[in-house]
Scaffold this motif. Structure first.
Motif, PDB file in Angstrom:
ATOM      1  N   SER A   1     -13.419  -8.195  -7.176  1.00 32.16           N
ATOM      2  CA  SER A   1     -11.893  -8.406  -6.158  1.00 32.16           C
ATOM      3  C   SER A   1     -11.853  -7.379  -5.707  1.00 32.16           C
ATOM      4  N   GLU A   2     -11.680  -5.885  -6.382  1.00 31.70           N
ATOM      5  CA  GLU A   2     -11.562  -4.775  -5.600  1.00 31.70           C
ATOM      6  C   GLU A   2     -12.478  -4.449  -4.501  1.00 31.70           C
ATOM      7  N   LYS A   3     -13.673  -4.794  -4.575  1.00 31.10           N
ATOM      8  CA  LYS A   3     -14.664  -4.728  -3.563  1.00 31.10           C
ATOM      9  C   LYS A   3     -14.257  -5.409  -2.447  1.00 31.10           C
ATOM     10  N   LEU A   4     -13.714  -6.764  -2.673  1.00 32.20           N
ATOM     11  CA  LEU A   4     -13.306  -7.480  -1.562  1.00 32.20           C
ATOM     12  C   LEU A   4     -12.288  -6.915  -0.778  1.00 32.20           C
TER      13      LEU A   4
ATOM     14  N   VAL B   1     -12.192 -15.850   8.271  1.00 30.77           N
ATOM     15  CA  VAL B   1     -10.673 -15.144   8.092  1.00 30.77           C
ATOM     16  C   VAL B   1     -10.747 -13.646   8.582  1.00 30.77           C
ATOM     17  N   MET B   2     -11.731 -12.753   8.293  1.00 28.11           N
ATOM     18  CA  MET B   2     -11.848 -11.616   8.753  1.00 28.11           C
ATOM     19  C   MET B   2     -12.001 -11.346  10.307  1.00 28.11           C
ATOM     20  N   CYS B   3     -12.569 -12.312  10.999  1.00 29.47           N
ATOM     21  CA  CYS B   3     -12.835 -12.093  12.236  1.00 29.47           C
ATOM     22  C   CYS B   3     -11.790 -11.535  13.268  1.00 29.47           C
TER      23      CYS B   3
ATOM     24  N   LYS C   1      -0.573  -5.120   6.379  1.00 35.69           N
ATOM     25  CA  LYS C   1       0.035  -6.212   5.613  1.00 35.69           C
ATOM     26  C   LYS C   1      -0.577  -7.482   5.585  1.00 35.69           C
ATOM     27  N   ALA C   2      -1.024  -8.160   6.888  1.00 29.51           N
ATOM     28  CA  ALA C   2      -1.687  -9.118   7.214  1.00 29.51           C
ATOM     29  C   ALA C   2      -3.049  -9.217   6.456  1.00 29.51           C
ATOM     30  N   SER C   3      -3.647  -8.191   6.157  1.00 29.76           N
ATOM     31  CA  SER C   3      -5.155  -8.129   5.493  1.00 29.76           C
ATOM     32  C   SER C   3      -4.884  -8.096   3.893  1.00 29.76           C
ATOM     33  N   MET C   4      -3.794  -7.522   3.395  1.00 34.86           N
ATOM     34  CA  MET C   4      -3.292  -7.663   2.253  1.00 34.86           C
ATOM     35  C   MET C   4      -2.984  -9.244   1.765  1.00 34.86           C
ATOM     36  N   HIS C   5      -2.141  -9.890   2.711  1.00 35.56           N
ATOM     37  CA  HIS C   5      -1.939 -11.068   2.306  1.00 35.56           C
ATOM     38  C   HIS C   5      -3.017 -12.135   2.345  1.00 35.56           C
ATOM     39  N   LEU C   6      -4.079 -11.989   3.396  1.00 36.75           N
ATOM     40  CA  LEU C   6      -5.033 -12.619   3.519  1.00 36.75           C
ATOM     41  C   LEU C   6      -6.031 -12.251   2.349  1.00 36.75           C
ATOM     42  N   THR C   7      -6.191 -11.098   1.898  1.00 38.71           N
ATOM     43  CA  THR C   7      -6.972 -10.844   0.783  1.00 38.71           C
ATOM     44  C   THR C   7      -6.551 -11.506  -0.555  1.00 38.71           C
ATOM     45  N   ALA C   8      -5.197 -11.529  -0.875  1.00 30.72           N
ATOM     46  CA  ALA C   8      -4.690 -12.180  -1.857  1.00 30.72           C
ATOM     47  C   ALA C   8      -4.756 -13.655  -1.817  1.00 30.72           C
ATOM     48  N   LEU C   9      -4.851 -14.198  -0.663  1.00 32.45           N
ATOM     49  CA  LEU C   9      -4.849 -15.632  -0.520  1.00 32.45           C
ATOM     50  C   LEU C   9      -6.412 -16.199  -0.777  1.00 32.45           C
ATOM     51  N   ILE C  10      -7.530 -15.397  -0.528  1.00 29.46           N
ATOM     52  CA  ILE C  10      -8.838 -15.712  -0.705  1.00 29.46           C
ATOM     53  C   ILE C  10      -8.913 -15.534  -2.169  1.00 29.46           C
ATOM     54  N   LEU C  11      -8.525 -14.308  -2.633  1.00 30.70           N
ATOM     55  CA  LEU C  11      -8.814 -14.294  -4.062  1.00 30.70           C
ATOM     56  C   LEU C  11      -8.267 -15.132  -4.945  1.00 30.70           C
ATOM     57  N   ARG C  12      -7.148 -15.756  -4.619  1.00 30.33           N
ATOM     58  CA  ARG C  12      -6.421 -17.196  -5.293  1.00 30.33           C
ATOM     59  C   ARG C  12      -7.476 -18.041  -5.172  1.00 30.33           C
TER      60      ARG C  12
END
Length: 204
Positions: A91-94, A170-172, A189-200
């Motif tokens: 998760s942290e790697k992502l 999503v990363m593009c 901020k957007a990257s943090m939200h997107l990462t959280a969404l992916i991890l969920r």
């Protein structure tokens, strides 16, 4: 450490010191004047070589720029690799992958704007260095997902290629230079939200 990618269409010995000198001088020239407004003749005058001599090592302006672009992308991957390898969990790697790409991309945008233009052209025209960079990113994503599944962090039902492809898409907007320039505001901020969404979505 990521090796710098050798571009195609090179002439002369690949390790020749003159070739390296041309690339170094061209990097400075493009950084000052930009890619679009520079010709091989301009570059030759700036470097102090004849146009014919430059053509002994590179068959076009794009071939020179390809090396510059490849080296810049290799630097980006070195930053990403460091953030990913230092993270203790998948998760942290992502999260590190997202963070590294955004920091490296925005740094290039703000500090080497003219060289960023080369990256934008390379992405639009699908230069070999860009395709190799994308392949490398997909490999990194794949390894992160596999590590997460093995550790019991991520679900295993969704086909691996679908997961990797979706994450990459999503990363593009934060990877592609042509898109990044329109996503600079609030991108962290957007990257943090997107990462959280992916991890969920990956959670068991």
């Amino acid at each position: 450490m990521t090796e710098h990618i050798q571009a195609p269409h090179l002439r002369g010995p690949s390790e020749h010191s003159v070739r390296d000198q041309i690339v170094e001088s061209a990097t400075g020239h493009f950084g000052r004047y930009g890619y679009g407004k520079t010709t091989v003749s301009n570059l030759a005058r700036s470097i102090g070589f004849s146009k014919a001599y430059i053509y002994k090592f590179f068959d076009s302006k794009q071939a020179i720029s390809e090396v510059i672009c490849a080296n810049r992308l290799a630097t980006v991957m070195e930053i990403v690799d460091a953030m990913v390898s230092d993270a203790p969990t998948a998760s942290e790697k992502l999260r590190g992958l997202f963070r590294g790409l955004i920091e490296a991309g925005s740094d290039l945008f703000f500090h080497d704007r003219k060289l960023y233009d080369i990256a934008a052209v390379a992405a639009r025209e699908r230069w070999p260095s860009v395709r190799l960079h994308e392949e490398r990113l997909r490999e990194v994503i794949t390894q992160i997902i596999l590590a997460g599944r093995e550790a019991g962090e991520f679900e295993r039902k969704t086909p691996l290629d679908e997961v990797v492809g979706a994450i990459y898409l999503v990363m593009c907007p934060y990877i592609n230079p042509g898109q990044l320039q329109y996503n600079l505001d609030g991108m962290r901020k957007a990257s943090m939200h997107l990462t959280a969404l992916i991890l969920r979505s990956l959670a068991l």
